[in-house]
Scaffold this motif. Structure first.
Motif, mmCIF file in Angstrom:
data_model
loop_
_atom_site.group_PDB
_atom_site.id
_atom_site.type_symbol
_atom_site.label_atom_id
_atom_site.label_comp_id
_atom_site.label_asym_id
_atom_site.label_seq_id
_atom_site.Cartn_x
_atom_site.Cartn_y
_atom_site.Cartn_z
ATOM 1 N N ARG B 105 54.005 -12.564 58.190
ATOM 2 C CA ARG B 105 55.300 -12.066 58.646
ATOM 3 C C ARG B 105 55.943 -11.108 57.624
ATOM 4 N NH1 ARG B 105 59.425 -13.995 62.201
ATOM 5 N NH2 ARG B 105 58.076 -15.712 62.770
ATOM 6 N N ALA B 106 55.916 -11.490 56.345
ATOM 7 C CA ALA B 106 56.557 -10.658 55.315
ATOM 8 C C ALA B 106 55.863 -9.297 55.212
ATOM 9 C CB ALA B 106 56.521 -11.378 53.972
ATOM 10 N N GLU B 107 54.527 -9.307 55.299
ATOM 11 C CA GLU B 107 53.781 -8.036 55.218
ATOM 12 C C GLU B 107 54.064 -7.170 56.446
ATOM 13 O OE1 GLU B 107 49.773 -9.503 52.874
ATOM 14 O OE2 GLU B 107 50.023 -10.037 54.980
ATOM 15 N N LEU B 108 54.159 -7.844 57.581
ATOM 16 C CA LEU B 108 54.435 -7.122 58.826
ATOM 17 C C LEU B 108 55.818 -6.464 58.763
ATOM 18 C CD1 LEU B 108 53.167 -6.614 61.601
ATOM 19 C CD2 LEU B 108 54.361 -8.638 62.432
ATOM 20 N N TYR B 109 56.803 -7.207 58.252
ATOM 21 C CA TYR B 109 58.148 -6.668 58.139
ATOM 22 C C TYR B 109 58.175 -5.492 57.144
ATOM 23 C CZ TYR B 109 60.651 -10.043 61.053
ATOM 24 O OH TYR B 109 61.140 -10.751 62.121
ATOM 25 N N ALA B 110 57.377 -5.598 56.071
ATOM 26 C CA ALA B 110 57.311 -4.497 55.103
ATOM 27 C C ALA B 110 56.723 -3.249 55.767
ATOM 28 C CB ALA B 110 56.474 -4.912 53.903
ATOM 29 N N LEU B 111 55.718 -3.461 56.599
ATOM 30 C CA LEU B 111 55.101 -2.336 57.319
ATOM 31 C C LEU B 111 56.082 -1.716 58.314
ATOM 32 C CD1 LEU B 111 51.576 -1.918 58.526
ATOM 33 C CD2 LEU B 111 53.273 -1.906 60.311
ATOM 34 N N ARG B 112 56.824 -2.590 58.998
ATOM 35 C CA ARG B 112 57.756 -2.084 60.015
ATOM 36 C C ARG B 112 58.876 -1.234 59.412
ATOM 37 N NH1 ARG B 112 58.332 -7.521 63.734
ATOM 38 N NH2 ARG B 112 56.355 -7.322 64.831
ATOM 39 N N GLN B 113 59.146 -1.431 58.138
ATOM 40 C CA GLN B 113 60.170 -0.595 57.505
ATOM 41 C C GLN B 113 59.691 0.848 57.360
ATOM 42 O OE1 GLN B 113 62.296 -2.152 54.075
ATOM 43 N NE2 GLN B 113 61.735 -4.222 54.671
ATOM 44 N N ARG B 114 58.390 1.047 57.503
ATOM 45 C CA ARG B 114 57.839 2.408 57.388
ATOM 46 C C ARG B 114 57.623 3.043 58.761
ATOM 47 N NH1 ARG B 114 52.626 1.563 53.773
ATOM 48 N NH2 ARG B 114 52.619 3.842 53.760
ATOM 49 N N VAL B 115 57.930 2.279 59.803
ATOM 50 C CA VAL B 115 57.704 2.772 61.171
ATOM 51 C C VAL B 115 58.999 2.644 61.973
ATOM 52 C CG1 VAL B 115 56.325 2.470 63.264
ATOM 53 C CG2 VAL B 115 55.321 1.945 61.037
ATOM 54 N N GLY B 116 59.377 3.704 62.650
ATOM 55 C CA GLY B 116 60.548 3.639 63.524
ATOM 56 C C GLY B 116 60.099 3.544 64.970
ATOM 57 N N MET B 117 60.937 2.928 65.794
ATOM 58 C CA MET B 117 60.562 2.836 67.209
ATOM 59 C C MET B 117 61.770 3.149 68.084
ATOM 60 S SD MET B 117 58.483 -0.110 69.168
ATOM 61 C CE MET B 117 58.212 -0.045 70.932
ATOM 62 N N LEU B 118 61.549 4.007 69.048
ATOM 63 C CA LEU B 118 62.599 4.343 70.006
ATOM 64 C C LEU B 118 62.281 3.629 71.309
ATOM 65 C CD1 LEU B 118 65.105 6.191 70.639
ATOM 66 C CD2 LEU B 118 63.469 7.750 71.657
ATOM 67 N N PHE B 119 63.185 2.752 71.735
ATOM 68 C CA PHE B 119 62.951 1.978 72.955
ATOM 69 C C PHE B 119 63.368 2.764 74.189
ATOM 70 C CE2 PHE B 119 62.814 -1.208 69.759
ATOM 71 C CZ PHE B 119 62.001 -2.201 70.258
ATOM 72 N N GLN B 120 62.721 2.409 75.289
ATOM 73 C CA GLN B 120 63.022 3.056 76.562
ATOM 74 C C GLN B 120 64.505 2.917 76.905
ATOM 75 O OE1 GLN B 120 60.235 1.882 79.573
ATOM 76 N NE2 GLN B 120 61.491 2.648 81.214
ATOM 77 N N SER B 121 65.057 1.741 76.645
ATOM 78 C CA SER B 121 66.468 1.493 76.980
ATOM 79 C C SER B 121 67.398 1.879 75.839
ATOM 80 C CB SER B 121 66.652 0.008 77.289
ATOM 81 O OG SER B 121 66.295 -0.761 76.144
ATOM 82 N N GLY B 122 66.868 2.264 74.716
ATOM 83 C CA GLY B 122 67.696 2.527 73.536
ATOM 84 C C GLY B 122 67.828 1.276 72.691
ATOM 85 N N ALA B 123 68.058 0.141 73.371
ATOM 86 C CA ALA B 123 68.177 -1.173 72.702
ATOM 87 C C ALA B 123 69.204 -1.147 71.581
ATOM 88 C CB ALA B 123 66.812 -1.647 72.184
ATOM 89 N N LEU B 124 70.330 -0.479 71.836
ATOM 90 C CA LEU B 124 71.400 -0.494 70.828
ATOM 91 C C LEU B 124 72.059 -1.869 70.815
ATOM 92 C CD1 LEU B 124 73.053 2.978 71.550
ATOM 93 C CD2 LEU B 124 71.437 2.403 69.733
ATOM 94 N N LEU B 125 72.554 -2.263 69.651
ATOM 95 C CA LEU B 125 73.236 -3.554 69.543
ATOM 96 C C LEU B 125 74.633 -3.382 70.138
ATOM 97 C CD1 LEU B 125 72.035 -4.470 65.948
ATOM 98 C CD2 LEU B 125 70.985 -5.023 68.131
ATOM 99 N N THR B 126 74.881 -4.095 71.230
ATOM 100 C CA THR B 126 76.073 -3.807 72.042
ATOM 101 C C THR B 126 77.390 -4.207 71.370
ATOM 102 O OG1 THR B 126 75.553 -5.872 73.167
ATOM 103 C CG2 THR B 126 74.970 -3.839 74.301
ATOM 104 N N GLY B 127 77.311 -5.068 70.378
ATOM 105 C CA GLY B 127 78.539 -5.507 69.714
ATOM 106 C C GLY B 127 78.971 -4.608 68.575
ATOM 107 N N MET B 128 78.260 -3.524 68.343
ATOM 108 C CA MET B 128 78.570 -2.647 67.207
ATOM 109 C C MET B 128 78.867 -1.234 67.689
ATOM 110 S SD MET B 128 75.502 -3.382 64.586
ATOM 111 C CE MET B 128 75.146 -4.999 63.934
ATOM 112 N N THR B 129 79.600 -0.496 66.879
ATOM 113 C CA THR B 129 79.847 0.916 67.195
ATOM 114 C C THR B 129 78.556 1.709 66.949
ATOM 115 O OG1 THR B 129 80.470 1.432 64.932
ATOM 116 C CG2 THR B 129 82.257 0.777 66.431
#
Lengths: 254, 296
Positions: B105-129
């Motif tokens: 999990r820790a290695e996967l999370y480290a890898l994900r910090q180097r990869v961005g992903m744009l979701f079809q729906s945007g997947a914005l966090l609705t409680g934040m500006t």
């Protein structure tokens, strides 16, 4: 139901219990980091606690008033009306306060938690966090779980106080029991162990309600129907567990 | 440009499509050059339904690679496999030289910090500006002073043209704006790879054009390797360096968009022209229609 179906059903329940326990351990493991972010935690205490205040206080005062009427009628048959304060206080602090607060909490805050997390899952917000290398258990689940756990004893205390005020309205204002008698007997009879019983029960109920809500929300199907079902399961499971655990704890404390 | 690979047989008499490799792979990154993302012979099934049966895809560093295919062929699933959200039953998925399914999990999370992903729906966090949404990954992973964070977020919002919307809530945004905010959030950590999941779906022509320009400029200006999952042929054709066409759980064709348009293979022609029936059948597999109607 055949023996085989019963066996599968039992096995399924054991598996689910194991999954819930693992989930709880994961949430507890992430509670440390969540506690280090007070802003998130305070927000969730506000959501689960402060936003439940109206329903808790309104219910508390009416429960106290009903308790006052019923207890007065019962005590009057034995000529012990002056013990109304004691009867109400023990009933509220040890039993009605924790149980009713937990049931109301499950209905208001529990459903809100489950549906909020479920909708976050259905709209890919949980997945998006995972993809941003942010553990949703740490950021979403743990603060909500802790918020519910902390809010429950506070709400129970408020319910008890407001309930006693309702009983006093009936006993002192309507039934003319002397105010001094009402409160002095109450203070003399209620012991620390009664309050401890109420606090322990409210903590256990807080843990149960919060855990059920965040678990059901987190693992709900990412559809409108799935979130609806998770919300329903939250209320039903919480209510049944509260009443079962209440019996077990009452038997242990007595 | 590399010749277009033909991997699709003509439709068999049974009416069902069978796929096989008829020529050796001709990849955007040759085998000797390490690909940034290397998906090899991946098999993935959900229950009894095989989503991928021997899928292989390579993404060259700095390229815009498009993954195309009919709906339901597992394009989004492929992105989730690449990001380690799902694990294949067999095969390897290598990103930055690391075998993703084997990562902790820790290695996967480290890898994900180097990869961005744009979701079809945007997947914005609705409680934040909008501002807090873009700042979210930075606040979680970097201890930046608030003044520096503010400049960084405003810079990313400026890049997608939404600096003026910083204080809006996600519910106040249109679909295209939400997609652009999600893009700003995806690039705020300066990723080396960006994965786009259906970036053009549901957008008006202007918003499509804006997203297209942004994908292109991010690829050129920031040298971000981009993987686009889409079935929008004209849009993909205008920006992709290399395209994979997936159907039936495998890559059925690959090459440049120009090669794709000139290809005479039935499945490619059907996909490009949007014909309702062909190797990808119009009807979901079912028993004979009349037999079903006449059956009592």
């Amino acid at each position: 139901m055949s023996a085989r179906e019963a066996d599968i059903g039992l096995r399924g329940r054991v598996i689910k219990l194991g999954a819930v326990t693992r989930f709880l351990l994961r949430v507890l493991g992430q509670s440390g980091p969540a506690l280090r972010r007070p802003r998130l935690l305070i927000e969730q205490i506000y959501n689960a606690g402060a936003r439940s205040l109206v329903i808790i206080m309104l219910s508390g005062v009416f429960v106290g008033m009903v308790l006052g009427l019923q207890a007065y009628d019962m005590l009057a048959r034995f000529g012990s009306e002056s013990a109304l304060g004691v009867a109400a206080a023990l009933g509220l602090i040890r039993e009605l306060g924790p149980v009713l607060t937990a049931l109301l909490f499950a209905g208001r805050a529990g459903t809100a938690l489950a549906s909020e997390i479920g909708l976050m899952g259905a709209t890919d917000q949980i997945t998006a966090m995972e993809m941003m290398a942010v553990d949703p258990i740490r950021y979403v689940v743990a603060p909500r779980f802790l918020g519910g756990l902390i809010a429950m004893p506070l709400l129970t205390g408020i319910f008890d106080c407001v309930g006693l005020y309702g009983t006093q309205l009936i006993g002192v204002t309507m039934m003319r029991i002397p105010q001094g008698t009402f409160w002095s007997q109450l203070v003399a009879a209620v012991e620390l162990r009664d309050i401890r019983e109420g606090v322990v029960k409210s903590l256990v109920f807080g843990l149960t309600c919060s855990l059920v809500a965040v678990y059901e929300g987190y693992y709900s199907e990412p559809t409108a129907e799935g979130v609806g079902l998770a919300t329903t399961r939250t209320v039903v499971t919480s209510a049944v567990l509260i009443l079962m655990l209440d019996y077990v704890m009452t038997a242990i404390f007595l | 440009m590399a010749p277009f690979r033909r991997a699709w047989s003509s439709r068999p008499p049974s009416g069902r499509c069978t796929l096989h490799r008829s020529q050796p792979l001709n990849k955007p990154a040759e085998e000797s050059v390490p690909a940034l993302i290397d998906v090899r012979d991946v098999h993935y099934a959900i229950g009894t339904h095989a989503v991928f049966s021997g899928l292989s895809v390579r993404v060259a560093p700095g390229s815009i690679t498009a993954i195309m295919g009919p709906s339901g062929t597992g394009k989004t699933t492929l992105l989730r496999l690449i990001m380690g959200q799902m694990r294949p039953q067999s095969g390897t998925i290598t990103v930055f030289g690391q075998n993703v399914p084997k990562l902790a999990r820790a290695e996967l999370y480290a890898l994900r910090q180097r990869v961005g992903m744009l979701f079809q729906s945007g997947a914005l966090l609705t409680g934040m500006t909008v501002f807090d949404n873009v700042a979210f990954p930075v606040r979680e992973h970097a201890q930046l002073p608030e003044s520096v964070l503010r400049e960084l977020v405003l810079m990313k919002l400026q890049a997608v043209g939404l600096r003026g919307a910083a204080n809006l809530m996600p519910s106040e945004l249109s679909g295209g704006m939400a997609r652009r905010v999600a893009l700003a959030r995806a690039i705020v950590m300066d990723p080396e790879v960006l994965l786009y999941d259906e970036p053009f779906v549901g957008l008006d022509p202007i918003s499509k054009g804006v997203i297209l320009r942004l994908i292109q400029s991010l690829n050129r200006a920031m040298k971000i390797t981009s993987v686009l999952v889409s079935h929008d042929v004209p849009e993909i054709s205008s920006i992709a360096d290399y395209t994979y066409l997936i159907a039936g759980g495998k890559v059925v064709a690959e090459g440049s968009p120009a090669d794709l348009e000139q290809d005479g293979t039935a499945v490619v022609k059907q996909f490009i022209s949007g014909a309702p029936d062909g190797p990808v059948p119009f009807h979901y597999p079912a028993e004979d229609y009349f037999a079903q109607l006449l059956r009592r």
